[in-house]
Enzyme design. Structure first.
Site, PDB file in Angstrom:
ATOM      1  N   THR A   1      40.260  42.502  29.005  1.00  0.00           N
ATOM      2  CA  THR A   1      40.677  41.303  29.733  1.00  0.00           C
ATOM      3  C   THR A   1      40.233  40.029  29.022  1.00  0.00           C
ATOM      4  O   THR A   1      39.242  40.043  28.271  1.00  0.00           O
ATOM      5  CB  THR A   1      40.051  41.337  31.146  1.00  0.00           C
ATOM      6  N   ASP A   2      40.932  38.925  29.302  1.00  0.00           N
ATOM      7  CA  ASP A   2      40.499  37.625  28.743  1.00  0.00           C
ATOM      8  C   ASP A   2      39.231  37.115  29.424  1.00  0.00           C
ATOM      9  O   ASP A   2      38.613  36.165  28.948  1.00  0.00           O
ATOM     10  CB  ASP A   2      41.627  36.586  28.861  1.00  0.00           C
ATOM     11  N   GLU A   3      38.844  37.745  30.555  1.00  0.00           N
ATOM     12  CA  GLU A   3      37.688  37.224  31.308  1.00  0.00           C
ATOM     13  C   GLU A   3      36.387  37.390  30.524  1.00  0.00           C
ATOM     14  O   GLU A   3      35.385  36.752  30.842  1.00  0.00           O
ATOM     15  CB  GLU A   3      37.615  37.893  32.692  1.00  0.00           C
TER      16      GLU A   3
ATOM     17  N   LYS B   1      33.241  44.629  31.377  1.00  0.00           N
ATOM     18  CA  LYS B   1      34.334  44.796  30.397  1.00  0.00           C
ATOM     19  C   LYS B   1      33.864  44.336  29.014  1.00  0.00           C
ATOM     20  O   LYS B   1      34.183  44.965  28.003  1.00  0.00           O
ATOM     21  CB  LYS B   1      35.575  44.000  30.830  1.00  0.00           C
TER      22      LYS B   1
ATOM     23  N   TYR C   1      32.151  41.892  36.824  1.00  0.00           N
ATOM     24  CA  TYR C   1      33.335  42.555  36.263  1.00  0.00           C
ATOM     25  C   TYR C   1      33.478  42.229  34.780  1.00  0.00           C
ATOM     26  O   TYR C   1      33.573  43.134  33.932  1.00  0.00           O
ATOM     27  CB  TYR C   1      34.609  42.122  37.020  1.00  0.00           C
TER      28      TYR C   1
HETATM   29  P1  NAD Z   1      43.661  48.968  38.845  1.00  0.00           P
HETATM   30  O1  NAD Z   1      42.393  48.727  39.583  1.00  0.00           O
HETATM   31  O2  NAD Z   1      44.967  48.688  39.496  1.00  0.00           O
HETATM   32  O3  NAD Z   1      43.714  50.489  38.331  1.00  0.00           O
HETATM   33  C1  NAD Z   1      42.616  51.147  37.795  1.00  0.00           C
HETATM   34  C2  NAD Z   1      42.951  52.629  37.722  1.00  0.00           C
HETATM   35  O4  NAD Z   1      41.817  53.291  37.148  1.00  0.00           O
HETATM   36  C3  NAD Z   1      43.200  53.270  39.094  1.00  0.00           C
HETATM   37  O5  NAD Z   1      44.329  54.106  39.031  1.00  0.00           O
HETATM   38  C4  NAD Z   1      41.940  54.067  39.363  1.00  0.00           C
HETATM   39  O6  NAD Z   1      42.162  55.220  40.149  1.00  0.00           O
HETATM   40  C5  NAD Z   1      41.515  54.429  37.943  1.00  0.00           C
HETATM   41  N1  NAD Z   1      40.068  54.690  37.857  1.00  0.00           N
HETATM   42  C6  NAD Z   1      39.070  53.898  38.331  1.00  0.00           C
HETATM   43  N2  NAD Z   1      37.875  54.483  38.105  1.00  0.00           N
HETATM   44  C7  NAD Z   1      38.135  55.638  37.447  1.00  0.00           C
HETATM   45  C8  NAD Z   1      37.307  56.678  36.943  1.00  0.00           C
HETATM   46  N3  NAD Z   1      35.983  56.628  37.078  1.00  0.00           N
HETATM   47  N4  NAD Z   1      37.894  57.702  36.305  1.00  0.00           N
HETATM   48  C9  NAD Z   1      39.250  57.757  36.166  1.00  0.00           C
HETATM   49  N5  NAD Z   1      40.072  56.832  36.660  1.00  0.00           N
HETATM   50  C10 NAD Z   1      39.526  55.775  37.292  1.00  0.00           C
HETATM   51  O7  NAD Z   1      43.506  48.121  37.488  1.00  0.00           O
HETATM   52  P2  NAD Z   1      44.594  47.319  36.652  1.00  0.00           P
HETATM   53  O8  NAD Z   1      44.713  45.955  37.198  1.00  0.00           O
HETATM   54  O9  NAD Z   1      45.794  48.143  36.476  1.00  0.00           O
HETATM   55  O10 NAD Z   1      43.818  47.196  35.255  1.00  0.00           O
HETATM   56  C11 NAD Z   1      43.902  48.242  34.291  1.00  0.00           C
HETATM   57  C12 NAD Z   1      43.081  47.835  33.075  1.00  0.00           C
HETATM   58  O11 NAD Z   1      43.568  46.615  32.520  1.00  0.00           O
HETATM   59  C13 NAD Z   1      41.600  47.607  33.380  1.00  0.00           C
HETATM   60  O12 NAD Z   1      40.853  48.128  32.304  1.00  0.00           O
HETATM   61  C14 NAD Z   1      41.484  46.101  33.470  1.00  0.00           C
HETATM   62  O13 NAD Z   1      40.182  45.680  33.112  1.00  0.00           O
HETATM   63  C15 NAD Z   1      42.513  45.661  32.440  1.00  0.00           C
HETATM   64  N6  NAD Z   1      43.123  44.347  32.688  1.00  0.00           N
HETATM   65  C16 NAD Z   1      43.626  44.029  33.918  1.00  0.00           C
HETATM   66  C17 NAD Z   1      44.247  42.778  34.100  1.00  0.00           C
HETATM   67  C18 NAD Z   1      44.874  42.405  35.426  1.00  0.00           C
HETATM   68  O14 NAD Z   1      45.339  41.282  35.591  1.00  0.00           O
HETATM   69  N7  NAD Z   1      44.939  43.299  36.409  1.00  0.00           N
HETATM   70  C19 NAD Z   1      44.322  41.872  33.033  1.00  0.00           C
HETATM   71  C20 NAD Z   1      43.785  42.243  31.799  1.00  0.00           C
HETATM   72  C21 NAD Z   1      43.200  43.479  31.630  1.00  0.00           C
HETATM   73  P1  TYD Z   2      42.344  37.574  41.297  1.00  0.00           P
HETATM   74  O1  TYD Z   2      43.755  37.991  41.554  1.00  0.00           O
HETATM   75  O2  TYD Z   2      41.238  38.248  42.039  1.00  0.00           O
HETATM   76  O3  TYD Z   2      42.123  37.688  39.714  1.00  0.00           O
HETATM   77  P2  TYD Z   2      40.878  37.148  38.801  1.00  0.00           P
HETATM   78  O4  TYD Z   2      39.789  36.679  39.657  1.00  0.00           O
HETATM   79  O5  TYD Z   2      40.519  38.372  38.025  1.00  0.00           O
HETATM   80  O6  TYD Z   2      41.476  36.052  37.963  1.00  0.00           O
HETATM   81  O7  TYD Z   2      42.227  36.020  41.591  1.00  0.00           O
HETATM   82  C1  TYD Z   2      43.061  35.081  40.923  1.00  0.00           C
HETATM   83  C2  TYD Z   2      42.626  33.692  41.335  1.00  0.00           C
HETATM   84  O8  TYD Z   2      42.903  33.520  42.731  1.00  0.00           O
HETATM   85  C3  TYD Z   2      41.133  33.471  41.190  1.00  0.00           C
HETATM   86  O9  TYD Z   2      40.918  32.124  40.784  1.00  0.00           O
HETATM   87  C4  TYD Z   2      40.585  33.687  42.589  1.00  0.00           C
HETATM   88  C5  TYD Z   2      41.717  33.207  43.489  1.00  0.00           C
HETATM   89  N1  TYD Z   2      41.856  33.899  44.792  1.00  0.00           N
HETATM   90  C6  TYD Z   2      42.001  33.153  45.964  1.00  0.00           C
HETATM   91  O10 TYD Z   2      42.005  31.910  45.952  1.00  0.00           O
HETATM   92  N2  TYD Z   2      42.149  33.837  47.141  1.00  0.00           N
HETATM   93  C7  TYD Z   2      42.162  35.201  47.208  1.00  0.00           C
HETATM   94  O11 TYD Z   2      42.268  35.768  48.318  1.00  0.00           O
HETATM   95  C8  TYD Z   2      42.020  35.946  45.999  1.00  0.00           C
HETATM   96  C9  TYD Z   2      42.011  37.453  46.007  1.00  0.00           C
HETATM   97  C10 TYD Z   2      41.888  35.253  44.804  1.00  0.00           C
END
Ligand code: NAD
Ligand code: TYD
Length: 349
Positions: A131-133, A161, A157
């Site tokens: 992630t970019d975070e 990562k 988080y």
């Molecule tokens: P998500 O929470 O929707 O899905 C995570 C998946 O991992 C789920 O299916 C869960 O069952 C599985 N999982 C969790 N713990 C596990 C374990 N111990 N063993 C096996 N499986 C397990 O997450 P997402 O949003 O799809 O993100 C996927 C990846 O991409 C993550 O690594 C996250 O850090 C990265 N990422 C997410 C975003 C975003 O905006 N959501 C952006 C950049 C990077």
């Molecule tokens: P989120 O979707 O949790 O992603 P991330 O924190 O990983 O960027 O949140 C996106 C943005 O929205 C973040 O600045 C937090 C804000 N937010 C709210 O204002 N209300 C909410 O209920 C949630 C879940 C997030």
């Protein structure tokens, strides 16, 4: 047939990556390893579950023995690692769960790959999805995250990562593990679990519940449609340089409040409600602890070196996303019952 292991394939982004690989590459056999935590849902993959080049494996990346056996028994060419705990708010209430899955789970997977691939390590690939975070937060509007930006994680988080990214690089340097890493901005689209901003707001507007905006809604995120992320992962997996990092982003920055207002407008129109109905549900709530101000990715490297660019404009992607949720209410009902309901009530009352 090349066997590819995708972890976390039942989650939001993972399910789009699995679908893309199963459909685009009949010469690959895709193994989806997922523990099916609250965030994992096999409903996300109903359309491809019977494909002959797809196998689901239920398992936990925190179980080192299980992973060693799985990788020893299957000659995987590559791993695409997405399994993780992914929600910042949950990391604030339970940081250790993030250390266990994101850090220890990743090291377990690296160890299993190292053992299984020891005789021909260079012929394999370990792709770590991040992630970019990990880069922290930006204040200057002219600044963007580059691949060279120093790590400065500020939430449990992002710290977990960042730690996993460091281990992946350390295994490349120390053991010559062939790795590639990508760091992506915020994703949105179908199958997004409704604890994250966009699907939570869509769910609450549908239900006429309050829309909880943290602080003043001034925090900025850079949004990318999930299928564009899956396409970037495909590109990097096939054409990326071993040992390198690629930033992925939408060049699409939105203040949270502006995004919520746009969503309110789209939803009022779609639901045939009076203009302003959804907006009246906006409720300002206590800010997230340590809330990062702004994330913004510079994805020039991915464009110039590998030719990837986002394909969708934000309004188009958001409209597609809203349509998906309106057409898949059973999916939403299913994931918002049970444990999630308890979590939601604790978070938002
Ligand atoms: P998500 O929470 O929707 O899905 C995570 C998946 O991992 C789920 O299916 C869960 O069952 C599985 N999982 C969790 N713990 C596990 C374990 N111990 N063993 C096996 N499986 C397990 O997450 P997402 O949003 O799809 O993100 C996927 C990846 O991409 C993550 O690594 C996250 O850090 C990265 N990422 C997410 C975003 C975003 O905006 N959501 C952006 C950049 C990077
Ligand atoms: P989120 O979707 O949790 O992603 P991330 O924190 O990983 O960027 O949140 C996106 C943005 O929205 C973040 O600045 C937090 C804000 N937010 C709210 O204002 N209300 C909410 O209920 C949630 C879940 C997030």
């Amino acid at each position: 047939m090349k066997k590819i292991l995708i972890t976390g394939g039942a989650g939001f982004i993972g399910s789009h990556v699995v679908r893309r690989f199963v459909n685009q590459y009949p010469n690959y056999h895709i193994y989806n390893l997922d523990a099916l935590t609250y965030a994992g849902n096999l409903e996300n993959l109903r359309d491809i579950e019977d494909a002959t080049n797809y196998t689901f494996v239920k398992g936990d990346i925190t179980d080192a023995v299980f992973l060693d056996d799985l990788l020893a028994e299957n000659d995987f060419y590559g791993v695409i690692h997405l399994a993780a705990e992914s929600h910042v708010d949950r990391s604030i209430s339970d940081p250790l769960a993030f250390v266990v899955t994101n850090v220890i789970g990743t090291v377990n997977l690296l160890n299993a790959a190292r053992k299984a691939w020891k005789d021909d390590l260079a012929d394999h690939l370990f792709y770590h999805v991040s992630t970019d975070e990990v880069y922290g937060e930006l204040h200057d509007p002219n600044e963007f995250f580059l691949e060279t930006t120093s790590y400065d994680p500020r939430s449990p988080y992002s710290a977990s990562k960042a730690s996993s990214d460091h281990f992946v690089r350390a295994y490349h340097n120390t053991y010559k593990m062939p790795v590639v890493i990508s760091n992506c901005s915020n994703n949105y689209g179908p199958n997004h679990f409704p604890e994250k901003l966009i699907p939570l707001m869509i769910h609450n507007i549908m239900q006429k519940k309050p829309l909880p905006v943290y602080g003043k809604g001034e925090n900025v995120r850079d949004w990318l449609y999930v299928e564009d992320h899956a396409r970037a992962i495909d590109t990097i997996f096939h054409d990326g340089q071993v040992g390198e990092t690629y930033n992925i982003g939408g060049h699409n920055e939105w203040k949270n409040l502006d995004l919520v207002l746009l969503l309110c407008k789209i939803m009022d129109e779609k639901l045939g409600r009076e203009a302003g109905s959804a907006e009246s549900l906006i409720t300002y709530v206590t800010d997230r602890a340590g809330h990062d101000l702004r994330y913004a990715i510079d994805a020039t490297r991915l464009k110039t070196e590998l030719g990837w660019e986002p394909s969708l404009q934000f309004e188009e992607g958001l409209t597609k996303t809203v349509d998906w949720y309106l057409n898949n209410q059973a999916w939403l009902d299913n994931v918002t019952s049970g444990n999630y309901k308890k979590y939601y009530e604790e978070m938002y009352g």
